[in-house]
Design a protein around this motif. Structure first.
Motif, PDB file in Angstrom:
ATOM      1  N   ILE A 273       0.792  -1.033  -0.066  1.00 19.67           N
ATOM      2  CA  ILE A 273       0.014  -0.132  -0.071  1.00 19.67           C
ATOM      3  C   ILE A 273       0.806   1.301   0.073  1.00 19.67           C
ATOM      4  O   ILE A 273       1.524   1.597   1.061  1.00 19.67           O
ATOM      5  CB  ILE A 273      -0.999   0.047   1.007  1.00 19.67           C
ATOM      6  N   ALA A 274       0.957   1.948  -1.011  1.00 14.47           N
ATOM      7  CA  ALA A 274       1.843   3.076  -1.355  1.00 14.47           C
ATOM      8  C   ALA A 274       1.323   4.529  -0.856  1.00 14.47           C
ATOM      9  O   ALA A 274       1.328   5.301  -1.861  1.00 14.47           O
ATOM     10  CB  ALA A 274       2.493   3.047  -2.837  1.00 14.47           C
ATOM     11  N   GLY A 275       0.646   4.374   0.189  1.00 16.52           N
ATOM     12  CA  GLY A 275       0.267   5.842   0.495  1.00 16.52           C
ATOM     13  C   GLY A 275      -1.138   6.166   0.148  1.00 16.52           C
ATOM     14  O   GLY A 275      -1.785   5.584  -0.542  1.00 16.52           O
ATOM     15  N   ASP A 276      -1.718   7.242   0.970  1.00 19.33           N
ATOM     16  CA  ASP A 276      -2.834   7.646   0.857  1.00 19.33           C
ATOM     17  C   ASP A 276      -3.874   6.683   1.046  1.00 19.33           C
ATOM     18  O   ASP A 276      -4.963   6.854   0.413  1.00 19.33           O
ATOM     19  CB  ASP A 276      -3.086   8.533  -0.329  1.00 19.33           C
ATOM     20  N   LEU A 277      -3.801   5.805   1.918  1.00 21.06           N
ATOM     21  CA  LEU A 277      -4.796   4.944   2.324  1.00 21.06           C
ATOM     22  C   LEU A 277      -6.202   5.761   3.039  1.00 21.06           C
ATOM     23  O   LEU A 277      -7.341   5.597   2.573  1.00 21.06           O
ATOM     24  CB  LEU A 277      -4.387   3.934   3.362  1.00 21.06           C
ATOM     25  N   LEU A 278      -5.749   6.835   3.295  1.00 21.37           N
ATOM     26  CA  LEU A 278      -6.848   7.710   4.057  1.00 21.37           C
ATOM     27  C   LEU A 278      -6.862   9.237   3.375  1.00 21.37           C
ATOM     28  O   LEU A 278      -5.774   9.472   2.682  1.00 21.37           O
ATOM     29  CB  LEU A 278      -6.581   8.091   5.553  1.00 21.37           C
ATOM     30  N   ASP A 279      -7.813  10.026   3.289  1.00 21.92           N
ATOM     31  CA  ASP A 279      -8.106  10.982   2.729  1.00 21.92           C
ATOM     32  C   ASP A 279      -7.904  12.275   3.658  1.00 21.92           C
ATOM     33  O   ASP A 279      -7.538  13.445   3.190  1.00 21.92           O
ATOM     34  CB  ASP A 279      -9.445  11.324   1.960  1.00 21.92           C
ATOM     35  N   GLY A 280      -7.862  11.931   4.985  1.00 21.20           N
ATOM     36  CA  GLY A 280      -7.908  13.299   5.786  1.00 21.20           C
ATOM     37  C   GLY A 280      -8.159  12.664   7.363  1.00 21.20           C
ATOM     38  O   GLY A 280      -8.387  11.678   7.415  1.00 21.20           O
ATOM     39  N   LEU A 281      -7.914  13.511   8.241  1.00 24.51           N
ATOM     40  CA  LEU A 281      -8.124  13.128   9.658  1.00 24.51           C
ATOM     41  C   LEU A 281      -9.508  12.855  10.112  1.00 24.51           C
ATOM     42  O   LEU A 281     -10.321  13.501   9.608  1.00 24.51           O
ATOM     43  CB  LEU A 281      -7.654  14.351  10.413  1.00 24.51           C
TER      44      LEU A 281
END
Length: 193
Positions: A45-53
């Motif tokens: 998983i190469a980052g930005d699994l999430l969009d924000g806090l």
């Protein structure tokens, strides 16, 4: 690498303002179910699994925690390595630590999952696959690509190698979006080839 089957995903963006987290997770589970037909060595998983806090009282946080548990059990059940790289700080924040915490809880129950999370540049040698893999999170060194390249060269020297087999990174390459953004923040494709 014909003898190794890996899958990489990035920019999932759970907790997105217009795409429901539940819908994204349901699609991820469908994707993972389709991978059951493939003998995999590793999922990246190469980052930005999430969009924000995420808010602590949100349904999205509970769904994310449930998905983290599902994902760790999935890779454990199938004996697949899981590697996760921190993405953009304003997206992932430090919320990928949830995966680390859940993995620690599972490990206390005697389950050893081959999982690693990288929030700093690192080169891993997967001995069983004989692969050297570079992990480069986003926003490293205040997005200064020259500092990132210097760090990578130091890591290569420390490992006594001149190249890696795979680079898992989250960031901007010079061949993406030409003419947009500062060149200082863009990794040069010629430097890494």
């Amino acid at each position: 690498f014909p003898s190794h089957d890996t899958k990489q995903i990035s920019d999932v963006h759970l907790n997105h303002k217009t795409n429901k987290t539940r819908d994204i997770i349901d699609n991820l589970i469908i994707f993972l179910d389709k991978l059951n037909q493939i003998e995999l060595d590793c999922i990246f998983i190469a980052g930005d699994l999430l969009d924000g806090l995420m808010d602590a009282n949100s349904d999205e946080l509970i769904q994310y925690i449930d998905f983290c548990h599902y994902l760790l059990n999935y890779v454990n059940r199938r004996n697949i390595k899981l590697r996760v790289v921190r993405g953009t700080l304003s997206h992932d924040w430090n919320q990928l630590e949830v995966l680390v915490s859940i993995n620690s809880l599972i490990a206390k129950e005697g389950v050893d999952i081959d999982f690693k999370y990288f929030n700093e540049p690192y080169i891993e040698h997967m001995k069983d696959l004989d692969l050297y893999i570079l992990y480069m999170p986003d926003n490293y060194a205040n997005n200064d690509a020259a500092i990132a390249l210097k760090t990578v060269k130091e890591l290569l020297r420390d490992k006594q190698i001149d190249k890696v087999d795979i680079a898992i990174m989250h960031g901007l390459m010079d061949v993406q979006l030409p003419g947009i953004g500062s060149d200082k923040h863009k990794h040069c494709s010629e430097d890494i080839s």
